[in-house]
Design a protein around this motif. Structure first.
Motif, PDB file in Angstrom:
ATOM      1  N   PRO A  76       0.797  -1.235   0.000  1.00  0.00           N
ATOM      2  CA  PRO A  76       0.000   0.000   0.000  1.00  0.00           C
ATOM      3  C   PRO A  76       0.824   1.277   0.000  1.00  0.00           C
ATOM      4  O   PRO A  76       0.294   2.352  -0.271  1.00  0.00           O
ATOM      5  N   SER A  77       2.119   1.188   0.290  1.00  0.00           N
ATOM      6  CA  SER A  77       2.965   2.372   0.386  1.00  0.00           C
ATOM      7  C   SER A  77       3.793   2.573  -0.872  1.00  0.00           C
ATOM      8  O   SER A  77       4.702   1.781  -1.178  1.00  0.00           O
ATOM      9  N   GLY A  96      -1.103  -1.720  -3.851  1.00  0.00           N
ATOM     10  CA  GLY A  96      -2.284  -2.530  -3.568  1.00  0.00           C
ATOM     11  C   GLY A  96      -2.158  -3.141  -2.191  1.00  0.00           C
ATOM     12  O   GLY A  96      -1.190  -2.892  -1.471  1.00  0.00           O
ATOM     13  N   THR A  97      -3.126  -3.942  -1.807  1.00  0.00           N
ATOM     14  CA  THR A  97      -3.130  -4.595  -0.502  1.00  0.00           C
ATOM     15  C   THR A  97      -3.388  -6.084  -0.665  1.00  0.00           C
ATOM     16  O   THR A  97      -3.834  -6.542  -1.722  1.00  0.00           O
ATOM     17  N   ALA A  98      -3.135  -6.826   0.417  1.00  0.00           N
ATOM     18  CA  ALA A  98      -3.425  -8.259   0.389  1.00  0.00           C
ATOM     19  C   ALA A  98      -4.909  -8.524   0.249  1.00  0.00           C
ATOM     20  O   ALA A  98      -5.326  -9.571  -0.250  1.00  0.00           O
ATOM     21  N   GLY A 102      -5.847  -6.299  -7.061  1.00  0.00           N
ATOM     22  CA  GLY A 102      -6.104  -5.812  -8.408  1.00  0.00           C
ATOM     23  C   GLY A 102      -5.488  -6.673  -9.487  1.00  0.00           C
ATOM     24  O   GLY A 102      -5.429  -6.261 -10.652  1.00  0.00           O
ATOM     25  N   LEU A 103      -5.062  -7.892  -9.150  1.00  0.00           N
ATOM     26  CA  LEU A 103      -4.388  -8.783 -10.090  1.00  0.00           C
ATOM     27  C   LEU A 103      -5.347  -9.853 -10.618  1.00  0.00           C
ATOM     28  O   LEU A 103      -6.366 -10.153 -10.002  1.00  0.00           O
ATOM     29  N   GLU A 128      -8.860 -13.118  -1.116  1.00  0.00           N
ATOM     30  CA  GLU A 128      -8.230 -12.455  -2.253  1.00  0.00           C
ATOM     31  C   GLU A 128      -7.000 -13.219  -2.741  1.00  0.00           C
ATOM     32  O   GLU A 128      -6.807 -13.404  -3.951  1.00  0.00           O
ATOM     33  N   LEU A 129      -6.169 -13.677  -1.835  1.00  0.00           N
ATOM     34  CA  LEU A 129      -4.945 -14.367  -2.252  1.00  0.00           C
ATOM     35  C   LEU A 129      -5.254 -15.748  -2.817  1.00  0.00           C
ATOM     36  O   LEU A 129      -4.554 -16.218  -3.724  1.00  0.00           O
TER      37      LEU A 129
END
Length: 252
Positions: A76-77, A96-98, A102-103, A128-129
């Motif tokens: 995210p950073s 993005g985040t875990a 967006g993949l 998500e993962l």
């Protein structure tokens, strides 16, 4: 089941996690890396594509690249990712985040989350993962923890307000999308000086979110402990004992 991570609601986790949004160069300089065997144990045979979620400045990304994997790093950073891209340009770096990478679906053979799962919403991140993993893909969770079984390190951790205290039997929470959770523990030492420990303390979420008075107190206590109580000289090299906890599970 005993669940890992600090006892914080998700809003508080996000608040503390925001402390790492900036200061990527300091984080990269003072935080330790990971032993190579932690990556070798996590990555399944035949893997080609890896996602490093919560990649930060790329300390675990580096190990994945060294194994010859095609690596996508998400964090995210943007500040952290700028450090990662400068050092490891072979990795694709995306904000993005875990919980929301967006993949595309089923894009990776292995997803790793190093030193970041406790900042995630574990169930949302698991969903998500699992989505971006291929069938039978591996989720790998990694933590460096101070080895507080060593008495001087136990007191050091208390002064630093370090939350990474190893508790045997504690398991990270993962969603029902994964099965067969296994653990490996690696013992190792990082070579540091008293000044390095001061800087390491400054990279901790507790210190970053504290007021000036609290920060000054933490550093004064640490200075007393290292120099007066333990008798270490400025610039003296110390072996700081660590444990690296690696967890792996397979997409169900």
């Amino acid at each position: 089941m005993v669940r890992g991570g600090p006892k914080l609601d998700h809003g508080r986790r996000r608040e503390l996690g925001q402390s790492f949004q900036d200061g990527g160069s300091h984080y990269e300089k003072v935080r330790p890396g990971y032993p190579a065997d932690s990556a070798r144990w996590l990555v399944p045979a035949g893997a080609r594509d890896a996602l490093d979620a919560g990649a930060g400045t790329g300390k675990f990304t580096h190990l994945l690249l060294n194994m010859g994997l095609r690596v996508t790093a998400v964090d995210p950073s943007a500040d952290m990712l700028s450090q990662l891209s400068a050092q490891y340009p072979a990795a694709a770096a995306l904000v993005g985040t875990a919980e929301a990478t967006g993949l595309p679906d089923e894009s990776f053979d292995v997803v790793t989350v190093a030193q970041a799962w406790h900042w995630c919403d574990a169930l949302a991140a698991s969903s998500e993962l699992a989505r971006v993993l291929r069938p039978q893909g591996t989720l790998g969770l990694v933590w460096n923890q101070l080895d507080t079984s060593v008495p001087w390190v136990h007191r050091l951790a208390r002064i630093m307000h370090a939350g990474d205290v190893y508790k045997p039997g504690r398991r990270p929470l993962v969603g029902p999308e994964f099965e067969g959770l296994e653990e490996q523990v690696t013992h190792w030492e990082d070579v540091v000086t008293p000044a390095d420990l001061m800087e390491l303390t400054k990279s901790r979420s507790y210190y970053l979110r504290a007021g000036e008075a609290t920060r000054a107190k933490v550093l004064a206590n640490l200075d007393w402990y290292l120099h007066d109580h333990l008798g270490h000289a400025a610039g003296q090299e110390l072996g700081l004992p660590y444990l690296t906890l690696s967890w792996r599970a397979v997409r169900a």
